[in-house]
Design a protein around this motif. Structure first.
Motif, PDB file in Angstrom:
ATOM      1  N   SER A   1       0.824  -1.213   0.000  1.00 45.78           N
ATOM      2  CA  SER A   1       0.000   0.000   0.000  1.00 45.78           C
ATOM      3  C   SER A   1       0.855   1.258   0.000  1.00 45.78           C
ATOM      4  N   ASP A   2       2.149   1.133   0.342  1.00 46.05           N
ATOM      5  CA  ASP A   2       3.027   2.301   0.301  1.00 46.05           C
ATOM      6  C   ASP A   2       3.233   2.751  -1.143  1.00 46.05           C
ATOM      7  N   LEU A   3       3.455   4.046  -1.316  1.00 46.54           N
ATOM      8  CA  LEU A   3       3.768   4.589  -2.634  1.00 46.54           C
ATOM      9  C   LEU A   3       5.270   4.460  -2.853  1.00 46.54           C
ATOM     10  N   ILE A   4       5.671   3.731  -3.914  1.00 44.90           N
ATOM     11  CA  ILE A   4       7.092   3.501  -4.191  1.00 44.90           C
ATOM     12  C   ILE A   4       7.434   4.103  -5.554  1.00 44.90           C
ATOM     13  N   ILE A   5       8.440   4.978  -5.562  1.00 46.24           N
ATOM     14  CA  ILE A   5       8.876   5.678  -6.778  1.00 46.24           C
ATOM     15  C   ILE A   5      10.349   5.343  -6.990  1.00 46.24           C
ATOM     16  N   VAL A   6      10.679   4.803  -8.177  1.00 48.01           N
ATOM     17  CA  VAL A   6      12.062   4.513  -8.547  1.00 48.01           C
ATOM     18  C   VAL A   6      12.521   5.602  -9.515  1.00 48.01           C
ATOM     19  N   THR A   7      13.653   6.257  -9.218  1.00 47.62           N
ATOM     20  CA  THR A   7      14.148   7.352 -10.048  1.00 47.62           C
ATOM     21  C   THR A   7      15.586   7.063 -10.462  1.00 47.62           C
ATOM     22  N   ASP A   8      16.032   7.819 -11.461  1.00 51.61           N
ATOM     23  CA  ASP A   8      17.457   7.766 -11.812  1.00 51.61           C
ATOM     24  C   ASP A   8      18.203   8.752 -10.935  1.00 51.61           C
ATOM     25  N   SER A   9      19.472   8.945 -11.225  1.00 54.74           N
ATOM     26  CA  SER A   9      20.287   9.813 -10.371  1.00 54.74           C
ATOM     27  C   SER A   9      19.856  11.266 -10.435  1.00 54.74           C
ATOM     28  N   ASN A  10      19.114  11.664 -11.485  1.00 52.98           N
ATOM     29  CA  ASN A  10      18.657  13.052 -11.630  1.00 52.98           C
ATOM     30  C   ASN A  10      17.256  13.265 -11.087  1.00 52.98           C
TER      31      ASN A  10
ATOM     32  N   LYS B   1      22.818   3.892 -10.796  1.00 52.35           N
ATOM     33  CA  LYS B   1      22.674   5.129 -10.050  1.00 52.35           C
ATOM     34  C   LYS B   1      21.199   5.535 -10.044  1.00 52.35           C
ATOM     35  N   GLY B   2      20.675   5.719  -8.900  1.00 53.89           N
ATOM     36  CA  GLY B   2      19.279   6.116  -8.768  1.00 53.89           C
ATOM     37  C   GLY B   2      18.818   5.993  -7.336  1.00 53.89           C
ATOM     38  N   TYR B   3      17.512   6.174  -7.154  1.00 59.17           N
ATOM     39  CA  TYR B   3      16.962   6.170  -5.801  1.00 59.17           C
ATOM     40  C   TYR B   3      15.596   5.495  -5.780  1.00 59.17           C
ATOM     41  N   ILE B   4      15.255   4.983  -4.632  1.00 59.51           N
ATOM     42  CA  ILE B   4      13.898   4.498  -4.370  1.00 59.51           C
ATOM     43  C   ILE B   4      13.300   5.417  -3.309  1.00 59.51           C
ATOM     44  N   VAL B   5      12.178   6.024  -3.640  1.00 56.55           N
ATOM     45  CA  VAL B   5      11.466   6.893  -2.704  1.00 56.55           C
ATOM     46  C   VAL B   5      10.228   6.137  -2.238  1.00 56.55           C
ATOM     47  N   MET B   6      10.158   5.897  -0.915  1.00 58.41           N
ATOM     48  CA  MET B   6       9.024   5.155  -0.343  1.00 58.41           C
ATOM     49  C   MET B   6       8.196   6.112   0.520  1.00 58.41           C
ATOM     50  N   LEU B   7       6.905   6.170   0.198  1.00 65.48           N
ATOM     51  CA  LEU B   7       5.980   7.048   0.921  1.00 65.48           C
ATOM     52  C   LEU B   7       4.950   6.196   1.654  1.00 65.48           C
ATOM     53  N   ASN B   8       5.027   6.222   2.966  1.00 64.54           N
ATOM     54  CA  ASN B   8       4.079   5.467   3.801  1.00 64.54           C
ATOM     55  C   ASN B   8       2.970   6.405   4.252  1.00 64.54           C
TER      56      ASN B   8
ATOM     57  N   ASP C   1      -3.080  14.973   2.907  1.00 64.67           N
ATOM     58  CA  ASP C   1      -2.517  13.629   2.935  1.00 64.67           C
ATOM     59  C   ASP C   1      -1.100  13.694   3.515  1.00 64.67           C
ATOM     60  N   HIS C   2      -0.877  12.896   4.540  1.00 65.46           N
ATOM     61  CA  HIS C   2       0.412  12.928   5.241  1.00 65.46           C
ATOM     62  C   HIS C   2       1.152  11.615   4.994  1.00 65.46           C
ATOM     63  N   PHE C   3       2.434  11.746   4.671  1.00 63.51           N
ATOM     64  CA  PHE C   3       3.256  10.582   4.360  1.00 63.51           C
ATOM     65  C   PHE C   3       4.569  10.649   5.137  1.00 63.51           C
ATOM     66  N   LEU C   4       5.087   9.447   5.429  1.00 65.16           N
ATOM     67  CA  LEU C   4       6.421   9.316   6.002  1.00 65.16           C
ATOM     68  C   LEU C   4       7.340   8.864   4.873  1.00 65.16           C
ATOM     69  N   MET C   5       8.281   9.730   4.466  1.00 63.48           N
ATOM     70  CA  MET C   5       9.107   9.470   3.298  1.00 63.48           C
ATOM     71  C   MET C   5      10.483   8.955   3.711  1.00 63.48           C
ATOM     72  N   LYS C   6      10.914   7.909   3.001  1.00 60.77           N
ATOM     73  CA  LYS C   6      12.237   7.326   3.198  1.00 60.77           C
ATOM     74  C   LYS C   6      12.893   7.179   1.826  1.00 60.77           C
ATOM     75  N   VAL C   7      14.151   7.559   1.726  1.00 59.15           N
ATOM     76  CA  VAL C   7      14.888   7.528   0.457  1.00 59.15           C
ATOM     77  C   VAL C   7      16.049   6.546   0.593  1.00 59.15           C
ATOM     78  N   CYS C   8      16.158   5.612  -0.367  1.00 60.10           N
ATOM     79  CA  CYS C   8      17.249   4.635  -0.394  1.00 60.10           C
ATOM     80  C   CYS C   8      18.008   4.764  -1.720  1.00 60.10           C
ATOM     81  N   SER C   9      19.320   4.741  -1.652  1.00 58.59           N
ATOM     82  CA  SER C   9      20.150   4.824  -2.854  1.00 58.59           C
ATOM     83  C   SER C   9      20.289   3.434  -3.469  1.00 58.59           C
ATOM     84  N   LEU C  10      20.125   3.354  -4.810  1.00 59.43           N
ATOM     85  CA  LEU C  10      20.192   2.063  -5.497  1.00 59.43           C
ATOM     86  C   LEU C  10      21.618   1.587  -5.710  1.00 59.43           C
TER      87      LEU C  10
END
Length: 490
Positions: A110-119, A193-200, A176-185
């Motif tokens: 149910s968390d919102l997960i966004i995968v991005t590149d380094s930019n 190179k990129g990131y995973i942004v997880m929004l709970n 809408d309130h989210f707890l955001m956590k960022v992890c480097s790929l």
């Protein structure tokens, strides 16, 4: 001699079994060399054989060793290729399964997960994120900053610098309130190179926290009011109040208590509670406190030693638990004036009782004297009347007898006047002799039982006399006390 491969199949099968058990080719060949060398030494030690036969056996052993070595090498190489292929296929299957599993997890959470590149450009969104950010998906070159409503510079400065364990609260769409956590790929794949942004989604938690915060604020406000009310009552009440802790030290006291005692808490604690609060039997008040269970009370009189004197107080002690710590409240009022009045009344009562006893003794003496006088008067009357009666008996003349009779009547009237008080009322005069005696005892304060003992009659007889006396005095109201009536009127 040529060695046939089928003859060596038992040895090859043994090699296969060891191979399958994980034995390496080098280790197995070393063991095989040891066996061949042992056979060669055994052949060399044979006796009774021609040298040519021994040499032949040695050449057979050498050829067998070379043939086995070739077969072993072939077995290990072919098997190694098969194993590698099997392992590769197995790894591919496991990777496919893992990919499917993590893809299912990726799309199923149910968390919102966004995968991005380094930019910060979006590479992939899970199902929940696609549904939430649906209105942005038609845009080209979509960046994570567009979804989070901020510019990339601010986003990178604020979030990309966070460690994998850091979390941050953000608000989207205002409510809408989210707890955001960022992890480097790059920690998953070095070359990626990129990131995973997880929004709970913590909107419910935030709302509940806000509700709890409002409730806490409300309760805190009520507690403040209650505290003010308590402090107002605690400070202004006319009753003295001590609060003791579990060590029987004064935790606090109100103004009334301090004014009565004339000492502050520190001075009282230096003295010790048993030195200034004493029970009537002389024991200390701590014994009472120790025996009190939580929410139980004790009430009684105590002596309170103040800085000036000792006073009597009426106290109530209550035991209570506050945050797992025991406290005792002692509420008291000064009853010294009441005690003094009580002692004064007791003293006055004792004096009245002593005076009453003295009065009874005086009345008893008077009644004894009266009784003595009556006896003497009767004796004197009897003597006087007997002489006159003798004269009447012996006198024959009528006129003389008439005169003697008249003298007797006059004498009897004079006796009557001496016996009765001339100032007594007609009501008192209407009483019989026995009723008069009972009435005098009543006036002297004797009870019916005491009068019965004095006159040696039953209590019922005295009660009958009392009824007759009330009737002759015209007392019809039962509320009127006969003793009070007789004492005030006769």
């Amino acid at each position: 001699m040529q060695t046939k491969p089928e003859l060596l199949s038992p040895i090859v099968n043994i090699a296969k079994r060891h191979h399958y058990r994980g034995v390496t080719l080098d280790f197995f060949m070393s063991c095989w060399k040891v066996i061949i060398h042992a056979i060669e030494e055994k052949v060399n030690s044979l006796t009774g054989y021609d040298a040519e036969d021994v040499h032949y056996l040695q050449s057979v052993i050498r050829k067998t060793y070379d043939a086995c070595e070739t077969l072993f090498l072939k077995e290990w190489m072919e098997t190694q290729v098969d194993i590698l292929q099997d392992e590769l296929m197995k790894s591919n299957r496991e990777m496919t399964l893992s990919k499917n599993k993590y893809q299912n997890i990726f799309d199923g959470v149910s968390d919102l997960i966004i995968v991005t590149d380094s930019n910060g450009n979006i590479v992939e969104l899970n199902t929940a994120a696609k549904k939430y950010f649906e209105k942005y998906l038609n845009q080209e070159n979509l960046c994570v900053c567009d979804l989070l409503g901020t510019d990339c510079d601010s986003l990178f400065v604020s979030f990309w610098g966070l460690s994998d364990d850091d979390e941050k609260y953000i608000t989207l769409n205002r409510n809408d309130h989210f707890l955001m956590k960022v992890c480097s790929l790059d920690k998953v794949a070095q070359n990626y190179k990129g990131y995973i942004v997880m929004l709970n989604d913590v909107t419910g938690v935030v709302i509940r926290n806000q509700m709890l915060k409002n409730e806490v604020n409300k309760k805190t406000s009520e507690l403040r009011k209650s505290k003010k009310f308590f402090q107002s009552i605690f400070s202004s009440t006319n009753a003295g109040i001590f609060i003791f802790d579990s060590d029987f030290k004064v935790y606090t006291q109100n103004r009334t208590a301090e004014n009565i005692v004339g000492m502050d808490a520190q001075h009282l604690n230096n003295l010790g509670v048993n030195s200034y609060l004493i029970i009537e039997d002389g024991s200390g008040v701590t014994n009472v406190m120790k025996n009190l269970e939580s929410n139980s009370t004790w009430s009684g009189e105590l002596r309170l030693n103040t800085c000036n004197n000792t006073i009597y107080i009426l106290a109530t002690i209550n035991a209570m638990d506050v945050e797992d710590e025991k406290f005792y409240s002692l509420i008291f009022i000064d009853i010294s004036e009441i005690k003094n009045l009580e002692y004064q009344l007791v003293s006055e009562k004792r004096m009245v009782e002593e005076k009453n006893i003295a009065l009874r003794n005086v009345i008893q003496a008077m009644m004894d004297e009266n009784e003595k006088n009556i006896k003497e008067l009767c004796k004197y009357a009897s003597f006087q009347l007997e002489s006159m009666l003798d004269e009447i008996t012996t006198e024959s003349r009528y006129e003389v007898r008439k005169e003697l009779k008249s003298n007797i009547l006059l004498k009897m009237r004079s006796f009557k006047d001496e016996f009765h008080d001339s100032e007594q009322s007609d009501e008192f005069a209407s009483l019989t002799h026995s009723e008069s005696i009972v009435c005098n005892y009543i006036k002297a304060g004797y009870s019916s039982k005491e009068i019965a003992e004095k006159l040696n009659v039953s209590i019922d007889t005295i009660q009958t006399h009392r009824k007759n006396i009330r009737k002759k005095f015209g007392i019809t109201d039962k509320c009127i006390n006969l003793y009070s009536y007789v004492k005030s009127n006769y």
